[in-house]
Scaffold this motif. Structure first.
Motif, PDB file in Angstrom:
ATOM      1  N   MET A  11      29.691  52.709  15.295  1.00  0.00           N
ATOM      2  CA  MET A  11      30.947  52.536  16.100  1.00  0.00           C
ATOM      3  C   MET A  11      30.654  52.192  17.657  1.00  0.00           C
ATOM      4  SD  MET A  11      33.044  55.727  14.821  1.00  0.00           S
ATOM      5  CE  MET A  11      31.501  56.847  14.895  1.00  0.00           C
ATOM      6  N   LEU A  12      31.809  51.576  18.151  1.00  0.00           N
ATOM      7  CA  LEU A  12      31.952  51.654  19.685  1.00  0.00           C
ATOM      8  C   LEU A  12      32.261  53.025  20.254  1.00  0.00           C
ATOM      9  CD1 LEU A  12      31.888  49.694  22.093  1.00  0.00           C
ATOM     10  CD2 LEU A  12      34.610  49.329  21.737  1.00  0.00           C
ATOM     11  N   ARG A  13      31.413  53.531  21.219  1.00  0.00           N
ATOM     12  CA  ARG A  13      31.619  54.560  21.815  1.00  0.00           C
ATOM     13  C   ARG A  13      32.206  54.376  23.308  1.00  0.00           C
ATOM     14  NH1 ARG A  13      27.551  59.844  23.120  1.00  0.00           N
ATOM     15  NH2 ARG A  13      27.971  60.327  25.054  1.00  0.00           N
ATOM     16  N   LEU A  14      33.395  55.021  23.535  1.00  0.00           N
ATOM     17  CA  LEU A  14      34.161  54.968  24.844  1.00  0.00           C
ATOM     18  C   LEU A  14      34.232  56.323  25.355  1.00  0.00           C
ATOM     19  CD1 LEU A  14      36.943  52.365  23.986  1.00  0.00           C
ATOM     20  CD2 LEU A  14      34.769  51.949  25.000  1.00  0.00           C
ATOM     21  N   ALA A  15      33.570  56.342  26.562  1.00  0.00           N
ATOM     22  CA  ALA A  15      33.253  57.698  27.288  1.00  0.00           C
ATOM     23  C   ALA A  15      33.581  57.662  28.634  1.00  0.00           C
ATOM     24  CB  ALA A  15      32.000  58.110  27.021  1.00  0.00           C
ATOM     25  N   VAL A  23      42.098  62.370  30.304  1.00  0.00           N
ATOM     26  CA  VAL A  23      43.341  62.111  31.150  1.00  0.00           C
ATOM     27  C   VAL A  23      43.031  62.055  32.593  1.00  0.00           C
ATOM     28  CG1 VAL A  23      44.823  63.815  29.684  1.00  0.00           C
ATOM     29  CG2 VAL A  23      43.575  64.670  31.551  1.00  0.00           C
ATOM     30  N   GLN A  24      41.861  62.280  33.013  1.00  0.00           N
ATOM     31  CA  GLN A  24      41.588  62.021  34.318  1.00  0.00           C
ATOM     32  C   GLN A  24      40.913  60.230  34.466  1.00  0.00           C
ATOM     33  OE1 GLN A  24      38.563  65.236  34.850  1.00  0.00           O
ATOM     34  NE2 GLN A  24      39.415  65.306  36.965  1.00  0.00           N
ATOM     35  N   SER A  25      40.420  59.969  33.486  1.00  0.00           N
ATOM     36  CA  SER A  25      39.652  58.623  33.534  1.00  0.00           C
ATOM     37  C   SER A  25      40.542  57.445  33.625  1.00  0.00           C
ATOM     38  CB  SER A  25      38.682  58.670  32.367  1.00  0.00           C
ATOM     39  OG  SER A  25      37.856  57.509  32.719  1.00  0.00           O
ATOM     40  N   ASP A  26      40.338  56.683  34.315  1.00  0.00           N
ATOM     41  CA  ASP A  26      40.660  55.206  34.161  1.00  0.00           C
ATOM     42  C   ASP A  26      39.926  54.205  33.683  1.00  0.00           C
ATOM     43  OD1 ASP A  26      39.383  55.090  36.623  1.00  0.00           O
ATOM     44  OD2 ASP A  26      40.920  54.636  38.216  1.00  0.00           O
ATOM     45  N   LYS A  27      38.386  54.633  33.553  1.00  0.00           N
ATOM     46  CA  LYS A  27      37.656  53.677  33.222  1.00  0.00           C
ATOM     47  C   LYS A  27      36.519  54.012  32.247  1.00  0.00           C
ATOM     48  CE  LYS A  27      34.922  53.714  37.303  1.00  0.00           C
ATOM     49  NZ  LYS A  27      34.434  52.965  38.478  1.00  0.00           N
ATOM     50  N   TYR A  28      36.256  53.469  31.087  1.00  0.00           N
ATOM     51  CA  TYR A  28      35.261  54.248  30.072  1.00  0.00           C
ATOM     52  C   TYR A  28      34.026  53.281  30.169  1.00  0.00           C
ATOM     53  CZ  TYR A  28      39.366  56.810  28.476  1.00  0.00           C
ATOM     54  OH  TYR A  28      40.314  57.861  28.456  1.00  0.00           O
TER      55      TYR A  28
END
Length: 340
Positions: A11-15, A23-28
């Motif tokens: 899978m593609l992992r986005l973290a 809810v804090q993040s604007d980039k992964y």
């Protein structure tokens, strides 16, 4: 060189960066991972001849997943191309008393739509000595469960050693369905890998006097679990990871291998965790490596636990360590001193 095949989903992992919450993040950060792919990467880093089998779309994101395996030396030549999407999972790393969280977006992924005619297991398993899958793959869909059955029947006919990590995922299927399907699949399995929850969730077999949330483990209870699993399915070996959770950041980590009617326990490591995802997969890879290379039972469990201990210090799903590094830790050097 002995050839190993693993089968499952990558899978593609986005973290979020560092320890930010969703809810804090604007980039992964985008990487790849998945249980059986993680095992394949570990084995490739141990200089083993390993192939990963799955189904991926032919577009660029699917190719990115293939490339993430190729660059470590995993054989990707038997990956089937087709379908429309790569499964995604979002990973928020926990810290201290805040647990990590995973959110899946994997419905209708290419591998979940795979059917028996997609895979020529006679060809895929030609010359193979070990086949590995997990309980995640048959949970993806009824058709992938059937593909697992197809692979296992051919593997057994060819005399290939089979390992399975139970890896129960409640977000993918119910305990009842897992128990029914895995009970049939495990009839073909030689080595069963589990943690303190899987045997209970899938087969209703649990250790006595153990509190996984309070960090209290009972060795005799786990021997009993392994013996019951062996009696039920005739496994050659049952390997159980023993995690004593003090917090999301700090765990004690050890393992047990039950084989030939005897239980072998590893030494215990106190870990400060960087990323725990893939910890169980690196344990499975260490076990496969050590057994295929003729290690005795005690040495096998020591190698597997040391390998997975090191994985907890590495960002991402993949365990990027060498045999020499694992042996160094298993041999007693846990100082963490700079290597010059």
């Amino acid at each position: 060189m002995k050839k190993i095949v693993t089968f499952g989903e990558v899978m593609l992992r986005l973290a979020p960066e560092n320890y930010l919450r969703f809810v804090q993040s604007d980039k992964y950060e985008a990487t790849y991972g998945g249980a059986e792919a993680n095992v394949a990467i570990s084995l490739a880093n141990f200089d083993m001849n390993v192939a990963f089998v799955t189904k991926l779309p032919s577009h660029e994101i699917g190719q990115g997943a293939v490339n993430s395996l190729r660059k470590f030396g995993v054989d990707t030549s038997m990956i089937v191309r087709g379908g429309e999407r790569v499964g995604i999972y979002f990973c928020e790393k926990g810290a201290s008393q805040r647990p990590s969280k995973v959110v899946y977006d994997r419905a209708h992924s290419s591998i979940s739509t795979a059917v028996s005619s997609d895979f020529d297991w006679e060809k895929i398993l030609d010359g193979v000595v070990w086949f590995h899958f997990t309980g995640i793959t048959p949970a993806l869909s009824d058709t992938t469960a059937q593909v697992c059955f197809d692979a296992l029947k051919v593997a057994k006919a060819k005399g290939i050693t089979v390992s399975c990590d139970l890896n129960f995922r409640k977000k993918l299927w119910t305990k009842e369905k897992a128990g029914k399907i895995m009970s049939e699949l495990c009839k073909y399995v030689d080595y069963c890998i589990a943690n303190e929850e899987d045997a209970k969730d899938v087969f209703g077999i649990e250790a006595d006097n153990t509190d996984i949330y309070g960090g209290k483990l009972n060795r005799e209870g786990y021997i009993s679990v392994a013996k019951k699993l062996t009696d039920k399915f005739g496994f050659k070996g049952v390997a159980i990871t023993l995690r004593e959770s003090k917090s999301a950041s700090d765990n004690d980590w050890s393992g047990m291998l039950y084989t030939g009617g005897e239980a072998y326990f590893s030494k215990k490591y106190s870990m400060h965790i960087v990323d725990r995802v893939g910890g169980g997969d690196s344990f499975g890879a260490g076990l496969i490596y050590s057994i295929t290379n003729g290690y005795d039972a005690q040495s096998s469990i020591e190698f597997a636990v040391a390998a997975s201990c090191l994985k907890h210090t590495i960002e991402g799903d993949y365990n990027m360590v060498s045999v020499a590094e694992v042996k160094n830790l298993a041999g007693g050097d846990a100082s963490g001193r700079v290597q010059r």
